[in-house]
Design a protein around this motif. Structure first.
Motif, mmCIF file in Angstrom:
data_model
loop_
_atom_site.group_PDB
_atom_site.id
_atom_site.type_symbol
_atom_site.label_atom_id
_atom_site.label_comp_id
_atom_site.label_asym_id
_atom_site.label_seq_id
_atom_site.Cartn_x
_atom_site.Cartn_y
_atom_site.Cartn_z
ATOM 1 N N ALA A 1 6.976 0.809 1.023
ATOM 2 C CA ALA A 1 7.267 2.199 0.642
ATOM 3 C C ALA A 1 7.075 2.427 -0.851
ATOM 4 O O ALA A 1 6.882 3.567 -1.292
ATOM 5 C CB ALA A 1 8.695 2.559 1.055
ATOM 6 N N ARG A 2 7.113 1.349 -1.647
ATOM 7 C CA ARG A 2 6.943 1.476 -3.107
ATOM 8 C C ARG A 2 5.491 1.696 -3.527
ATOM 9 O O ARG A 2 5.221 2.018 -4.681
ATOM 10 C CB ARG A 2 7.476 0.218 -3.800
ATOM 11 C CG ARG A 2 8.962 0.020 -3.697
ATOM 12 C CD ARG A 2 9.437 -1.065 -4.652
ATOM 13 N NE ARG A 2 8.937 -2.385 -4.280
ATOM 14 C CZ ARG A 2 9.601 -3.242 -3.506
ATOM 15 N NH1 ARG A 2 10.781 -2.895 -3.000
ATOM 16 N NH2 ARG A 2 9.099 -4.421 -3.228
ATOM 17 N N GLN A 3 4.557 1.508 -2.609
ATOM 18 C CA GLN A 3 3.147 1.619 -2.978
ATOM 19 C C GLN A 3 2.784 3.081 -3.225
ATOM 20 O O GLN A 3 3.092 3.962 -2.415
ATOM 21 C CB GLN A 3 2.260 1.045 -1.862
ATOM 22 C CG GLN A 3 2.577 -0.400 -1.506
ATOM 23 C CD GLN A 3 2.516 -1.322 -2.715
ATOM 24 O OE1 GLN A 3 1.575 -1.307 -3.488
ATOM 25 N NE2 GLN A 3 3.567 -2.130 -2.872
ATOM 26 N N GLY B 1 -1.189 -11.991 -8.606
ATOM 27 C CA GLY B 1 -0.236 -10.991 -9.063
ATOM 28 C C GLY B 1 -0.886 -9.732 -9.590
ATOM 29 O O GLY B 1 -0.243 -8.934 -10.262
ATOM 30 N N THR B 2 -2.163 -9.508 -9.280
ATOM 31 C CA THR B 2 -2.847 -8.295 -9.753
ATOM 32 C C THR B 2 -2.970 -7.302 -8.601
ATOM 33 O O THR B 2 -2.104 -6.467 -8.395
ATOM 34 C CB THR B 2 -4.213 -8.652 -10.343
ATOM 35 O OG1 THR B 2 -4.960 -9.435 -9.386
ATOM 36 C CG2 THR B 2 -4.041 -9.469 -11.612
ATOM 37 N N GLU B 3 -4.053 -7.405 -7.832
ATOM 38 C CA GLU B 3 -4.232 -6.460 -6.731
ATOM 39 C C GLU B 3 -3.432 -6.855 -5.495
ATOM 40 O O GLU B 3 -2.885 -6.015 -4.800
ATOM 41 C CB GLU B 3 -5.714 -6.380 -6.356
ATOM 42 C CG GLU B 3 -6.572 -5.711 -7.398
ATOM 43 C CD GLU B 3 -7.987 -5.542 -6.880
ATOM 44 O OE1 GLU B 3 -8.471 -4.397 -6.907
ATOM 45 O OE2 GLU B 3 -8.598 -6.535 -6.474
ATOM 46 N N SER B 4 -3.412 -8.127 -5.183
ATOM 47 C CA SER B 4 -2.793 -8.581 -3.945
ATOM 48 C C SER B 4 -1.272 -8.459 -4.001
ATOM 49 O O SER B 4 -0.657 -8.763 -5.011
ATOM 50 C CB SER B 4 -3.188 -10.033 -3.658
ATOM 51 O OG SER B 4 -2.631 -10.488 -2.455
ATOM 52 N N VAL B 5 -0.678 -8.014 -2.900
ATOM 53 C CA VAL B 5 0.769 -7.894 -2.784
ATOM 54 C C VAL B 5 1.228 -8.839 -1.687
ATOM 55 O O VAL B 5 0.744 -8.780 -0.559
ATOM 56 C CB VAL B 5 1.185 -6.454 -2.431
ATOM 57 C CG1 VAL B 5 2.689 -6.370 -2.206
ATOM 58 C CG2 VAL B 5 0.748 -5.490 -3.530
ATOM 59 N N SER B 6 2.158 -9.724 -2.012
ATOM 60 C CA SER B 6 2.715 -10.629 -1.012
ATOM 61 C C SER B 6 4.030 -10.057 -0.498
ATOM 62 O O SER B 6 4.990 -9.931 -1.260
ATOM 63 C CB SER B 6 2.951 -12.029 -1.606
ATOM 64 O OG SER B 6 3.540 -12.890 -0.654
ATOM 65 N N PRO B 7 4.098 -9.692 0.771
ATOM 66 C CA PRO B 7 5.341 -9.124 1.310
ATOM 67 C C PRO B 7 6.477 -10.151 1.267
ATOM 68 O O PRO B 7 6.244 -11.355 1.116
ATOM 69 C CB PRO B 7 4.973 -8.787 2.761
ATOM 70 C CG PRO B 7 3.483 -8.759 2.795
ATOM 71 C CD PRO B 7 3.029 -9.755 1.779
ATOM 72 N N ARG C 1 -2.222 1.980 1.504
ATOM 73 C CA ARG C 1 -2.136 2.057 0.036
ATOM 74 C C ARG C 1 -2.191 0.680 -0.631
ATOM 75 O O ARG C 1 -1.857 0.550 -1.810
ATOM 76 C CB ARG C 1 -0.875 2.813 -0.414
ATOM 77 C CG ARG C 1 -0.895 4.290 -0.067
ATOM 78 C CD ARG C 1 0.308 5.009 -0.673
ATOM 79 N NE ARG C 1 0.302 6.429 -0.331
ATOM 80 C CZ ARG C 1 1.308 7.263 -0.567
ATOM 81 N NH1 ARG C 1 2.399 6.801 -1.156
ATOM 82 N NH2 ARG C 1 1.215 8.524 -0.229
ATOM 83 N N LEU C 2 -2.589 -0.312 0.116
ATOM 84 C CA LEU C 2 -2.726 -1.658 -0.445
ATOM 85 C C LEU C 2 -4.174 -1.868 -0.864
ATOM 86 O O LEU C 2 -5.098 -1.538 -0.113
ATOM 87 C CB LEU C 2 -2.325 -2.708 0.603
ATOM 88 C CG LEU C 2 -0.876 -2.637 1.081
ATOM 89 C CD1 LEU C 2 -0.680 -3.536 2.291
ATOM 90 C CD2 LEU C 2 0.070 -3.047 -0.049
ATOM 91 N N LYS C 3 -4.355 -2.436 -2.036
ATOM 92 C CA LYS C 3 -5.718 -2.671 -2.508
ATOM 93 C C LYS C 3 -6.279 -3.901 -1.805
ATOM 94 O O LYS C 3 -6.236 -3.984 -0.585
ATOM 95 C CB LYS C 3 -5.705 -2.783 -4.035
ATOM 96 C CG LYS C 3 -5.449 -1.427 -4.712
ATOM 97 C CD LYS C 3 -5.236 -1.543 -6.195
ATOM 98 C CE LYS C 3 -3.801 -1.904 -6.514
ATOM 99 N NZ LYS C 3 -3.532 -1.860 -7.975
ATOM 100 N N ALA C 4 -6.840 -4.840 -2.517
ATOM 101 C CA ALA C 4 -7.452 -5.994 -1.874
ATOM 102 C C ALA C 4 -6.398 -7.044 -1.557
ATOM 103 O O ALA C 4 -5.618 -7.428 -2.422
ATOM 104 C CB ALA C 4 -8.532 -6.586 -2.789
ATOM 105 N N GLY C 5 -6.373 -7.530 -0.310
ATOM 106 C CA GLY C 5 -5.420 -8.585 0.006
ATOM 107 C C GLY C 5 -5.235 -8.806 1.493
ATOM 108 O O GLY C 5 -5.992 -8.321 2.323
#
Length: 503
Positions: A271-273, A428-434, A334-338
């Motif tokens: 939800a923060r994206q 820690g740039t584009e990729s988001v680890s849930p 809303r997630l970029k590359a990952g």
């Protein structure tokens, strides 16, 4: 040379092929002119061979750009609901090698440590439990080429060997960091082969040549063989061969219903994206185009390997398997590359198998997983499948038989990864680890439980794009039943995983 004709053909058929990729329809159905070739049945005297081509981070929406894979689909069986046990390179590949879920391999991340990377795989003694070790013990010549496990470095000394070659492999042609595709050192068995930045050094092409040679020599020796070619593409930086750098001019990333959109009742981490900016969307288009370009050499390699099988007169007795270690999101939610999420973009990947007796042009909707590859390969080679294996042989699904009786649910596991400089998937740039989660995917829903207590439930029959989290609308009894089923899967071992997969 820009492939104008290829681009026009792909553009004309793109909508049909994307639908085919996402729905599981075979290329033979999407392209009605594709030939249907009935595979020959292997002779009883000869053990079947296996050629396994594994891509890195390949999402299903890249299938339209791979004509040799389309051909393989028309001549074999595609699986519409093939999911990975963990949408991250090293945990997924560990499951592929052993047929075990990450909670049983103990490999839950890419980085070195008690629960991650090549070190954990090696320290946990898993090299003796791979399909390669089982097949070599049955007289197979086995070859591993390309990418092994994150953290493996040919320049390091392990168990007194440098380069280190794990047990089970007759031939070893492996690179540590092959993502740039040029300027690398390849471990050829126990010797190092340096490669530079000339066209002839392009890694995918080098692996293609080595794979063709291995097939030729194995056939000449009248030995059954198992060849795995594990690519570094289309993983970032998605370096295409120089001949392919101008392919698909103007190609843009698909913008489906989930592109730049949050699901309703999204979990807190998602939800923060914030909405994607125009510059981010432009970067996404460029990334998608490079990913498609980088796969051209892989597709060409698949065709050449299959031609080598024909030239060596072993094509009729060889299973050819094409897949990926995990999927990839690029703008969805809303997630970029990952990757690393439980969404289908990340966990549902291509699986196509052709070979002796395999039904041609068919799509199976069975709930198969990467844990099923090892026991399938072992059964093909006549090796006993260990009681430790969580997966199940897919051979009964390959002859055109019914999917009835197969498991109905697959487990997906995830351990949150902190930013690490040595992890190509989490800078820690584009990729988001849930946050940590366990998930259960069936043909009708995806259910996710986070360690924090947050939950997701997507009804795939009415919401295939996973845009409406209705976990909050489920009854307490339904949630309790889902929780018990997921708990059974995340704690299962060996044969117990088969029964746990039938909640």
């Amino acid at each position: 040379m820009i492939r104008t004709r290829q681009l026009l053909t792909l553009t004309a058929g793109l909508a049909a092929m994307v639908f085919a990729a996402q729905s599981g329809m075979s290329a033979a159905t999407a392209h009605t002119t594709a030939p249907t070739v009935k595979p020959a049945v292997a002779t009883a005297a000869a053990k079947p061979n296996i050629v396994f081509v594994l891509t890195d981070d390949m999402s299903t929406n890249l299938l339209p750009y791979m004509p040799e894979v389309h051909k393989l689909q028309s001549q074999g069986t595609s699986f519409s609901d093939f999911v990975v046990s963990n949408s991250l390179c090293c945990p997924s590949r560990s499951s592929i090698y052993t047929g075990e879920y990450p909670h049983n391999t103990g490999v839950l991340s890419n980085t070195a440590g008690p629960n991650g990377g090549f070190k954990a795989f090696h320290d946990n003694g898993l090299e003796k439990d791979t399909f390669a070790a089982a097949l070599k013990a049955k007289g197979y010549r086995t070859a591993m080429m390309g990418k092994y496990l994150n953290g493996y470095d040919p320049k390091s000394t392990v168990d007194g060997q440098q380069p280190y070659v794990p047990q089970g492999w007759s031939q070893w042609d492996v690179v540590g960091n092959g993502y740039p595709e040029y300027d690398y050192k390849l471990a050829h068995n126990h010797k190092m082969e340096p490669h530079g930045d000339k066209n002839k050094d392009y890694l995918t092409d080098v692996l293609s040549e080595k794979g063709q040679s291995f097939i030729k020599k194995s056939a000449a020796a009248n030995k059954p063989f198992m060849l795995e070619v594990a690519l570094f593409t289309p993983h970032g930086p998605s370096t295409p061969a120089r001949r392919d750098k101008k392919d698909f001019p103007g190609l843009k990333a698909p913008q489906g219903p989930a592109f730049d959109k949050l699901p309703t009742n999204a979990p807190p981490w998602l939800a923060r994206q914030i909405p994607l900016t125009q510059s981010e969307k432009t970067a996404i288009d460029k990334k998608f185009r490079k990913r498609a370009q980088s796969l051209q050499a892989v597709d060409k390699m698949l065709g050449k390997l299959r031609q080598s099988l024909t030239s060596a007169h072993v094509a009729d007795n060889t299973y050819v398997v094409f897949s990926s270690d995990n999927g990839f999101h690029l703008g969805e939610y809303r997630l970029k590359a990952g990757k690393q999420t439980a969404f289908d973009t990340d966990v549902r990947v291509p699986l196509v198998i052709a070979g002796p007796g395999v039904a041609a042009g068919r799509t199976s909707h069975a709930q198969v997983s990467n844990i099923d590859l090892a026991p399938t390969f072992e059964k093909i080679g006549g090796a006993a499948v260990s009681s430790k294996v969580d997966g199940h042989s897919m051979l009964p699904l390959l002859d055109g038989g019914s999917d009835a009786g197969w498991r109905t649910a697959n487990l997906i596991e995830h351990r949150h990864a902190k930013p690490a400089h040595d992890d190509p998937d989490n800078h820690g740039t584009e990729s988001v680890s849930p946050p940590n989660y366990h998930a259960m995917r069936t043909n009708s829903y995806t259910y996710v439980e986070y360690d924090s207590g947050a939950k997701e439930y997507y009804d795939l029959s009415t919401d295939p794009d996973e845009l409406h989290n209705i976990a909050g609308q489920l009854t307490r009894a339904r949630l309790a039943k889902l929780h018990d089923a997921l708990t059974g899967l995340k704690n299962c071992h060996g044969d117990g995983c088969w029964s746990a997969g039938h909640p």
